[in-house]
Motif scaffolding. Structure first.
Motif, mmCIF file in Angstrom:
data_model
loop_
_atom_site.group_PDB
_atom_site.id
_atom_site.type_symbol
_atom_site.label_atom_id
_atom_site.label_comp_id
_atom_site.label_asym_id
_atom_site.label_seq_id
_atom_site.Cartn_x
_atom_site.Cartn_y
_atom_site.Cartn_z
ATOM 1 N N ASP A 156 80.891 10.795 73.917
ATOM 2 C CA ASP A 156 80.453 12.199 73.843
ATOM 3 C C ASP A 156 79.215 12.294 74.495
ATOM 4 O O ASP A 156 78.668 13.340 74.487
ATOM 5 C CB ASP A 156 80.223 12.471 72.342
ATOM 6 C CG ASP A 156 79.314 11.433 71.589
ATOM 7 O OD1 ASP A 156 78.985 10.501 72.434
ATOM 8 O OD2 ASP A 156 79.105 11.653 70.364
ATOM 9 N N ARG A 157 78.736 11.073 75.447
ATOM 10 C CA ARG A 157 77.780 11.423 76.290
ATOM 11 C C ARG A 157 78.153 12.021 77.274
ATOM 12 O O ARG A 157 79.022 11.217 78.223
ATOM 13 C CB ARG A 157 76.830 9.939 76.371
ATOM 14 C CG ARG A 157 75.778 10.207 77.190
ATOM 15 C CD ARG A 157 74.975 9.077 77.384
ATOM 16 N NE ARG A 157 74.278 8.480 76.385
ATOM 17 C CZ ARG A 157 72.972 8.405 76.185
ATOM 18 N NH1 ARG A 157 72.255 8.416 77.212
ATOM 19 N NH2 ARG A 157 72.333 8.198 75.134
ATOM 20 N N PRO A 158 77.736 13.219 77.862
ATOM 21 C CA PRO A 158 78.554 13.545 79.203
ATOM 22 C C PRO A 158 77.889 13.005 80.533
ATOM 23 O O PRO A 158 76.844 12.585 80.268
ATOM 24 C CB PRO A 158 77.922 15.218 79.078
ATOM 25 C CG PRO A 158 76.921 15.232 78.419
ATOM 26 C CD PRO A 158 76.778 14.027 77.165
ATOM 27 N N ALA A 206 72.231 12.308 79.276
ATOM 28 C CA ALA A 206 73.458 12.257 79.803
ATOM 29 C C ALA A 206 73.636 10.869 80.775
ATOM 30 O O ALA A 206 72.880 10.258 80.822
ATOM 31 C CB ALA A 206 73.780 13.602 80.771
ATOM 32 N N HIS A 207 74.750 10.745 81.316
ATOM 33 C CA HIS A 207 75.090 9.451 81.980
ATOM 34 C C HIS A 207 75.545 9.932 83.421
ATOM 35 O O HIS A 207 76.070 10.752 83.764
ATOM 36 C CB HIS A 207 76.122 8.631 81.300
ATOM 37 C CG HIS A 207 76.677 7.450 82.074
ATOM 38 N ND1 HIS A 207 75.962 6.253 82.142
ATOM 39 C CD2 HIS A 207 78.011 7.125 83.043
ATOM 40 C CE1 HIS A 207 76.735 5.464 82.611
ATOM 41 N NE2 HIS A 207 77.857 5.859 83.046
ATOM 42 N N ASP A 244 89.046 7.130 86.058
ATOM 43 C CA ASP A 244 88.607 6.466 84.972
ATOM 44 C C ASP A 244 87.496 7.158 84.184
ATOM 45 O O ASP A 244 87.470 7.008 82.780
ATOM 46 C CB ASP A 244 87.850 4.950 85.280
ATOM 47 C CG ASP A 244 87.456 4.240 84.066
ATOM 48 O OD1 ASP A 244 88.469 4.038 83.224
ATOM 49 O OD2 ASP A 244 86.476 3.555 84.201
ATOM 50 N N SER A 245 86.926 8.132 84.666
ATOM 51 C CA SER A 245 85.841 8.865 84.161
ATOM 52 C C SER A 245 85.902 10.353 84.431
ATOM 53 O O SER A 245 86.572 10.759 85.589
ATOM 54 C CB SER A 245 84.581 8.237 84.354
ATOM 55 O OG SER A 245 84.304 7.157 84.244
ATOM 56 N N ARG A 246 85.687 11.317 83.452
ATOM 57 C CA ARG A 246 85.806 12.577 83.645
ATOM 58 C C ARG A 246 84.214 13.212 83.911
ATOM 59 O O ARG A 246 83.721 13.454 82.529
ATOM 60 C CB ARG A 246 86.636 13.190 82.682
ATOM 61 C CG ARG A 246 87.379 14.451 83.037
ATOM 62 C CD ARG A 246 88.363 14.947 81.958
ATOM 63 N NE ARG A 246 88.914 13.718 81.220
ATOM 64 C CZ ARG A 246 89.399 13.926 79.905
ATOM 65 N NH1 ARG A 246 88.905 14.812 79.135
ATOM 66 N NH2 ARG A 246 90.341 12.960 79.392
ATOM 67 N N ALA A 298 75.571 19.893 82.186
ATOM 68 C CA ALA A 298 76.993 19.120 81.661
ATOM 69 C C ALA A 298 76.661 18.994 79.931
ATOM 70 O O ALA A 298 77.875 18.750 79.323
ATOM 71 C CB ALA A 298 76.644 17.617 82.019
ATOM 72 N N ARG A 299 75.729 19.208 79.618
ATOM 73 C CA ARG A 299 75.353 19.084 78.101
ATOM 74 C C ARG A 299 75.832 20.605 77.358
ATOM 75 O O ARG A 299 75.618 20.766 76.512
ATOM 76 C CB ARG A 299 74.171 18.928 77.624
ATOM 77 C CG ARG A 299 73.998 17.305 77.625
ATOM 78 C CD ARG A 299 72.751 16.892 77.210
ATOM 79 N NE ARG A 299 72.287 17.656 75.842
ATOM 80 C CZ ARG A 299 70.994 17.793 75.546
ATOM 81 N NH1 ARG A 299 69.970 17.473 76.271
ATOM 82 N NH2 ARG A 299 70.754 18.544 74.332
ATOM 83 N N LYS A 300 76.501 21.481 78.330
ATOM 84 C CA LYS A 300 76.914 22.800 78.033
ATOM 85 C C LYS A 300 75.828 23.843 77.735
ATOM 86 O O LYS A 300 75.973 24.904 76.871
ATOM 87 C CB LYS A 300 77.799 22.914 76.840
ATOM 88 C CG LYS A 300 78.882 21.559 77.140
ATOM 89 C CD LYS A 300 80.288 22.348 77.978
ATOM 90 C CE LYS A 300 81.327 21.653 78.098
ATOM 91 N NZ LYS A 300 81.467 20.796 79.576
ATOM 92 N N LEU A 301 74.455 23.651 77.892
ATOM 93 C CA LEU A 301 73.573 24.736 77.653
ATOM 94 C C LEU A 301 73.806 25.903 78.475
ATOM 95 O O LEU A 301 74.295 25.687 79.718
ATOM 96 C CB LEU A 301 72.227 24.063 78.131
ATOM 97 C CG LEU A 301 71.505 23.669 77.033
ATOM 98 C CD1 LEU A 301 72.048 22.161 76.308
ATOM 99 C CD2 LEU A 301 69.867 23.348 77.375
#
Ligand code: PLP
Length: 258
Positions: free
Chosen positions: A4-6, A34-35, A72-74, A220-223
């Protein structure tokens, strides 16, 4: 299972001194929770004063690295910094289309120390192919003027970038004179909005990367854009207040606060 970490996909140059480029992205994005999926577009020879050389990374290796990670990642957002050449700018434009997630493009044209980081072909590819696709573009005042030399005013530069297709433009004023730094937010949705920040004295290395990366992480965290821009600027301001001097030239933002 996806976390759940974007994640933010970064296409950036590598500054071995750790002030700008991918290291700035990793620190700023991690600080927003975030990552980073980090890809090196170009290697540089530089110190905290200026950039001496930019060597574009192997394009075939870059494509392989991106394809392996994307299988592998989104990513939830994409952040683009130093590109090195026009072909890499075109590749970045295709990646924005392919991913369909918010994109932040920092048009890196010249280093704070004065070195040119983009030739005419790259400036043209940015203008015509990459910036029109971006959710947010973050030029400083000098970069905005270089991208839109035909505009008479800074507001004219922002308006022209929007007219070309970019959704949001934040022209930063850290490179303009004055005790107050004014950042100008141009958006298709409203008239120009201005943010005013008391100037933190001194010369900094990597401030632009820090701002664009923080904004990408917050998107990315949708702010919503307004909050992402306000929070990213507050984060940069705080990082400049806590800057440190790993070298003898400009200071580096303190992006990770203890
Ligand atoms: N090196 C790299 C890899 C960069 O991405 C940038 C700017 O984005 C610079 C150097 C120049 O940074 P500054 O103008 O803050 O010194």
């Amino acid at each position: 299972m996806l976390s759940d970490r974007p994640t933010v996909l970064c296409l950036s140059g590598h500054d071995p001194g750790g002030g700008a480029g991918l290291q700035a992205d990793i620190e700023a994005i991690a600080a927003q929770g975030a990552h980073v999926l980090g890809f090196i577009t170009a290697h540089t020879v530089q110190d905290t004063r200026d950039v001496a050389r930019v060597l574009v990374a192997n394009p075939e290796l870059l494509r392989q690295q991106v394809d392996a990670v994307l299988a592998d990642s989104r990513p939830a957002a994409i952040k683009i910094g130093l590109l090195g050449d026009a072909a890499t700018a075109r590749y970045a434009a295709n990646l924005i289309r392919r991913l369909g997630v918010p994109s932040v493009v920092d048009p890196v044209l010249r280093a704070g120390g004065g070195a040119e980081l983009a030739n005419d072909a790259l400036v043209e590819a940015l203008r015509r192919e990459l910036l029109p696709l971006a959710t947010l573009v973050t030029p400083n005042a000098a970069e905005a003027r270089k991208l839109v030399p035909e505009a008479d005013t800074l507001d004219g530069c922002g308006a022209a970038l929007l007219a070309a297709g970019t959704e949001n433009v934040l022209i930063t004023g850290g490179d303009e004179p004055g005790d107050v730094v004014i950042n100008h937010w141009h958006s298709r949705d409203h008239a120009v909005r201005r943010f005013a920040w008391p100037r933190v004295n001194g010369a900094f290395h990597g401030a632009g990367c820090t701002l664009a990366a923080a904004a990408a992480a917050l998107l990315a965290r949708k702010l919503p854009m307004a909050e992402a821009l306000a929070d990213a600027q507050a984060y940069v301001h705080h990082s400049l207040q806590h800057a440190h001097a790993p070298g003898q030239g400009r200071r580096v933002p303190g992006r990770i606060h203890r």
